[in-house]
Every structure is written in C-alpha cells, then in structure tokens.
Design a protein around this motif. Structure first.
Motif, PDB file in Angstrom:
ATOM      1  N   UNK A  80       0.833  -1.199   0.000  1.00 25.64           N
ATOM      2  CA  UNK A  80       0.000   0.000   0.000  1.00 25.64           C
ATOM      3  C   UNK A  80       0.871   1.254   0.000  1.00 25.64           C
ATOM      4  N   UNK A  81       0.296   2.338  -0.459  1.00 28.14           N
ATOM      5  CA  UNK A  81       0.971   3.634  -0.380  1.00 28.14           C
ATOM      6  C   UNK A  81       0.106   4.577   0.438  1.00 28.14           C
ATOM      7  N   UNK A  82       0.768   5.436   1.215  1.00 26.97           N
ATOM      8  CA  UNK A  82       0.071   6.441   2.002  1.00 26.97           C
ATOM      9  C   UNK A  82      -0.698   5.906   3.186  1.00 26.97           C
ATOM     10  N   UNK A  83      -0.366   4.706   3.664  1.00 29.58           N
ATOM     11  CA  UNK A  83      -1.103   4.093   4.775  1.00 29.58           C
ATOM     12  C   UNK A  83      -0.332   4.219   6.080  1.00 29.58           C
ATOM     13  N   UNK A  84      -1.076   4.400   7.176  1.00 30.56           N
ATOM     14  CA  UNK A  84      -0.497   4.427   8.520  1.00 30.56           C
ATOM     15  C   UNK A  84      -1.010   3.278   9.386  1.00 30.56           C
ATOM     16  N   UNK A  85      -2.158   2.703   9.012  1.00 29.97           N
ATOM     17  CA  UNK A  85      -2.772   1.610   9.774  1.00 29.97           C
ATOM     18  C   UNK A  85      -3.237   0.529   8.816  1.00 29.97           C
ATOM     19  N   UNK A  86      -3.116  -0.740   9.245  1.00 34.50           N
ATOM     20  CA  UNK A  86      -3.461  -1.882   8.413  1.00 34.50           C
ATOM     21  C   UNK A  86      -4.420  -2.779   9.181  1.00 34.50           C
ATOM     22  N   UNK A  87      -5.514  -3.149   8.544  1.00 34.75           N
ATOM     23  CA  UNK A  87      -6.492  -4.055   9.139  1.00 34.75           C
ATOM     24  C   UNK A  87      -6.752  -5.190   8.153  1.00 34.75           C
ATOM     25  N   UNK A  88      -6.246  -6.368   8.485  1.00 32.80           N
ATOM     26  CA  UNK A  88      -6.384  -7.556   7.644  1.00 32.80           C
ATOM     27  C   UNK A  88      -7.520  -8.415   8.171  1.00 32.80           C
ATOM     28  N   UNK A  89      -8.306  -9.004   7.267  1.00 31.19           N
ATOM     29  CA  UNK A  89      -9.303 -10.003   7.636  1.00 31.19           C
ATOM     30  C   UNK A  89      -9.006 -11.254   6.816  1.00 31.19           C
ATOM     31  N   UNK A  90      -8.755 -12.370   7.525  1.00 26.27           N
ATOM     32  CA  UNK A  90      -8.383 -13.626   6.859  1.00 26.27           C
ATOM     33  C   UNK A  90      -9.570 -14.566   6.682  1.00 26.27           C
ATOM     34  N   UNK A  91     -10.328 -14.806   7.751  1.00 27.74           N
ATOM     35  CA  UNK A  91     -11.495 -15.676   7.686  1.00 27.74           C
ATOM     36  C   UNK A  91     -12.263 -15.571   8.993  1.00 27.74           C
ATOM     37  N   UNK A  92     -13.566 -15.722   8.924  1.00 28.01           N
ATOM     38  CA  UNK A  92     -14.432 -15.823  10.102  1.00 28.01           C
ATOM     39  C   UNK A  92     -14.016 -14.891  11.238  1.00 28.01           C
ATOM     40  N   UNK A  93     -13.755 -13.643  10.937  1.00 29.69           N
ATOM     41  CA  UNK A  93     -13.437 -12.674  11.976  1.00 29.69           C
ATOM     42  C   UNK A  93     -12.005 -12.707  12.474  1.00 29.69           C
ATOM     43  N   UNK A  94     -11.145 -13.518  11.891  1.00 28.49           N
ATOM     44  CA  UNK A  94      -9.737 -13.544  12.292  1.00 28.49           C
ATOM     45  C   UNK A  94      -9.039 -12.386  11.592  1.00 28.49           C
ATOM     46  N   UNK A  95      -8.455 -11.498  12.390  1.00 29.91           N
ATOM     47  CA  UNK A  95      -7.885 -10.268  11.863  1.00 29.91           C
ATOM     48  C   UNK A  95      -6.464 -10.054  12.377  1.00 29.91           C
ATOM     49  N   UNK A  96      -5.795  -9.079  11.778  1.00 25.66           N
ATOM     50  CA  UNK A  96      -4.466  -8.663  12.222  1.00 25.66           C
ATOM     51  C   UNK A  96      -4.291  -7.190  11.885  1.00 25.66           C
ATOM     52  N   UNK A  97      -3.557  -6.481  12.730  1.00 23.86           N
ATOM     53  CA  UNK A  97      -3.235  -5.084  12.467  1.00 23.86           C
ATOM     54  C   UNK A  97      -1.752  -4.913  12.158  1.00 23.86           C
ATOM     55  N   UNK A  98      -1.051  -6.012  11.925  1.00 25.19           N
ATOM     56  CA  UNK A  98       0.361  -5.979  11.568  1.00 25.19           C
ATOM     57  C   UNK A  98       0.497  -5.576  10.101  1.00 25.19           C
ATOM     58  N   UNK A  99       1.529  -4.839   9.769  1.00 28.61           N
ATOM     59  CA  UNK A  99       1.699  -4.402   8.381  1.00 28.61           C
ATOM     60  C   UNK A  99       1.951  -5.585   7.453  1.00 28.61           C
ATOM     61  N   UNK A 100       2.798  -6.534   7.860  1.00 29.35           N
ATOM     62  CA  UNK A 100       3.146  -7.681   7.021  1.00 29.35           C
ATOM     63  C   UNK A 100       2.940  -8.977   7.813  1.00 29.35           C
ATOM     64  N   UNK A 101       1.684  -9.417   7.955  1.00 29.28           N
ATOM     65  CA  UNK A 101       1.412 -10.583   8.797  1.00 29.28           C
ATOM     66  C   UNK A 101       1.704 -11.907   8.091  1.00 29.28           C
ATOM     67  N   UNK A 102       1.704 -12.965   8.890  1.00 33.42           N
ATOM     68  CA  UNK A 102       1.731 -14.336   8.375  1.00 33.42           C
ATOM     69  C   UNK A 102       0.469 -15.022   8.878  1.00 33.42           C
ATOM     70  N   UNK A 103      -0.002 -16.002   8.089  1.00 31.61           N
ATOM     71  CA  UNK A 103      -1.213 -16.716   8.478  1.00 31.61           C
ATOM     72  C   UNK A 103      -1.196 -18.092   7.844  1.00 31.61           C
ATOM     73  N   UNK A 104      -1.847 -19.059   8.508  1.00 34.50           N
ATOM     74  CA  UNK A 104      -1.980 -20.418   7.986  1.00 34.50           C
ATOM     75  C   UNK A 104      -3.446 -20.822   8.040  1.00 34.50           C
ATOM     76  N   UNK A 105      -3.955 -21.346   6.938  1.00 35.44           N
ATOM     77  CA  UNK A 105      -5.322 -21.864   6.891  1.00 35.44           C
ATOM     78  C   UNK A 105      -5.286 -23.350   7.211  1.00 35.44           C
ATOM     79  N   UNK A 106      -6.256 -23.809   7.984  1.00 37.81           N
ATOM     80  CA  UNK A 106      -6.263 -25.198   8.430  1.00 37.81           C
ATOM     81  C   UNK A 106      -6.954 -26.133   7.459  1.00 37.81           C
ATOM     82  N   UNK A 107      -7.902 -25.618   6.662  1.00 41.45           N
ATOM     83  CA  UNK A 107      -8.692 -26.481   5.799  1.00 41.45           C
ATOM     84  C   UNK A 107      -8.659 -26.006   4.351  1.00 41.45           C
ATOM     85  N   UNK A 108      -8.869 -26.946   3.436  1.00 39.42           N
ATOM     86  CA  UNK A 108      -8.962 -26.621   2.011  1.00 39.42           C
ATOM     87  C   UNK A 108     -10.146 -25.702   1.761  1.00 39.42           C
ATOM     88  N   UNK A 109     -10.028 -24.885   0.738  1.00 40.56           N
ATOM     89  CA  UNK A 109     -11.115 -24.001   0.351  1.00 40.56           C
ATOM     90  C   UNK A 109     -10.595 -22.769  -0.347  1.00 40.56           C
TER      91      UNK A 109
END
Length: 193
Positions: free
Chosen positions: A57-86
């Motif tokens: 992103x450009x010009x951003x100061x805050x980051x709000x990620x949504x991965x699935x079912x309400x799982x979120x992160x406010x980290x700029x460069x997060x890591x995540x693992x999905x447990x099931x196929x889809x």
C-alpha cells in the motif's frame, strides 16, 4: 491531489444582487491511501502452510487484515496459515492519519494434495461407497469414467465426490479428472463390491 486550496464563492440573491468573496488557504485536501498486497507462496497453498502477506500500500499508517471468520491482524506484514482446504477472500483495509481509507482483496486457494483412489466399494454399507477424490474443492472440476472398451459411462463437469458406480459391474474403469487449477490426472479405479 493533496494541498491547500483557495475558494472563490459567488452568490446571487433572489432579487439579483451578486456577492463574491475569496477564502484564501481555506480547504485542505489529503491524499487517500492506496491499498495493495501480495503473498507467498502463491495459490494453491497446502493447509497449515505459512503464508507471508506483504503490504504494498501507499500512504497508509494503519493496516487491518481479515483472513477468515473474523480472524484479523493489524500488523503491516502478517503471516497466516489456513487449516482447511477451500477458497478464502483476504481483505486489507488501510487508513492514514487523516481518516482516509481504501480496501483491497485477493482470493487464496488452500488445497490438500489430490489423492485419487484406485478402488471403492459401492455396496451401500456406508463405507467407501463413493469415488472420493481427497483435496477436491470448488466448482468446475471435470470427471470422466470409461469402461474397459473405452466407452464413456459417466461424466460430470462439476464433480462433487458423488459418483457411486451407477450400478456398473465390478471391474476396472479408467478415469480422466481435470481439476480447476491443476493438470489433469489419468488412471484406473476398481469397483469392488
């Protein structure tokens, strides 16, 4: 574009009187951020495999990620693992200190390795009654089943792990399976009641 702007106002009354005024440096305009990201490894990704999300992103100061079912992160460069196929939709919303925001999303495919059985027993006992391809997901997967003379006996353009042998006799059958995002798989399957 961002900057400080001067405004000139013209007003006319109902009786035709004209008034104008200049307001110097009166309006301040801020740029909105532009949300974007990439991730690795690229789709399809195996369940439990760590995915690195990289903010672009450009010009951003805050980051709000949504991965699935309400799982979120406010980290700029997060890591995540999905447990099931889809198929999952990852959403990034960015904000700047002036309250401006933007969103960006990408679909990520999580898929187990395809495992095509070489035998199944459609005898109605509730065990192994269907030709089940492990790792199957999504729509548009094509399955063709041929008998030993090469005659097409079953075809589905949207296979859902639901072929039960269609009362065909025990024996060896040939299949061509075309997943939506991988190379086709050819082989044999035996019906054994």
């Amino acid at each position: 574009n961002d900057g400080i702007y001067t405004v000139i106002v013209f007003a006319t009354s109902a009786k035709g009187c004209v008034y104008s005024d200049t307001l110097f440096n009166h309006i301040i305009v801020y740029n909105t951020p532009d949300a974007s990201f990439i991730y690795s490894p690229q789709s399809p990704v195996k369940p439990n495999e760590t995915i690195q999300f990289t903010d672009q992103s450009t010009g951003a100061d805050n980051w709000n990620w949504t991965f699935e079912n309400g799982i979120t992160s406010q980290t700029q460069n997060p890591v995540y693992s999905y447990l099931e196929s889809g198929v999952y939709n990852v959403l990034l919303e960015v904000n700047n200190s002036f309250g401006c925001s933007d969103t960006f999303s990408l679909e990520i495919i999580i898929r187990d390795e395809l495992k095509v059985p070489n035998v199944f027993s459609p005898n109605g006992d509730g065990k192994n009654d269907l030709f089940v391809i492990e790792g199957l997901y999504g729509s548009g997967n094509t399955l063709e089943i041929f008998n030993r003379w090469g005659i097409l006996i079953y075809k589905s353009d949207d296979y859902k792990n639901n072929w039960n042998g269609d009362n065909h006799p025990d024996g060896t059958y040939y299949f061509i399976f075309k997943p939506i995002d991988k190379e086709e798989v050819k082989g044999t399957v035996k019906i054994l009641r």
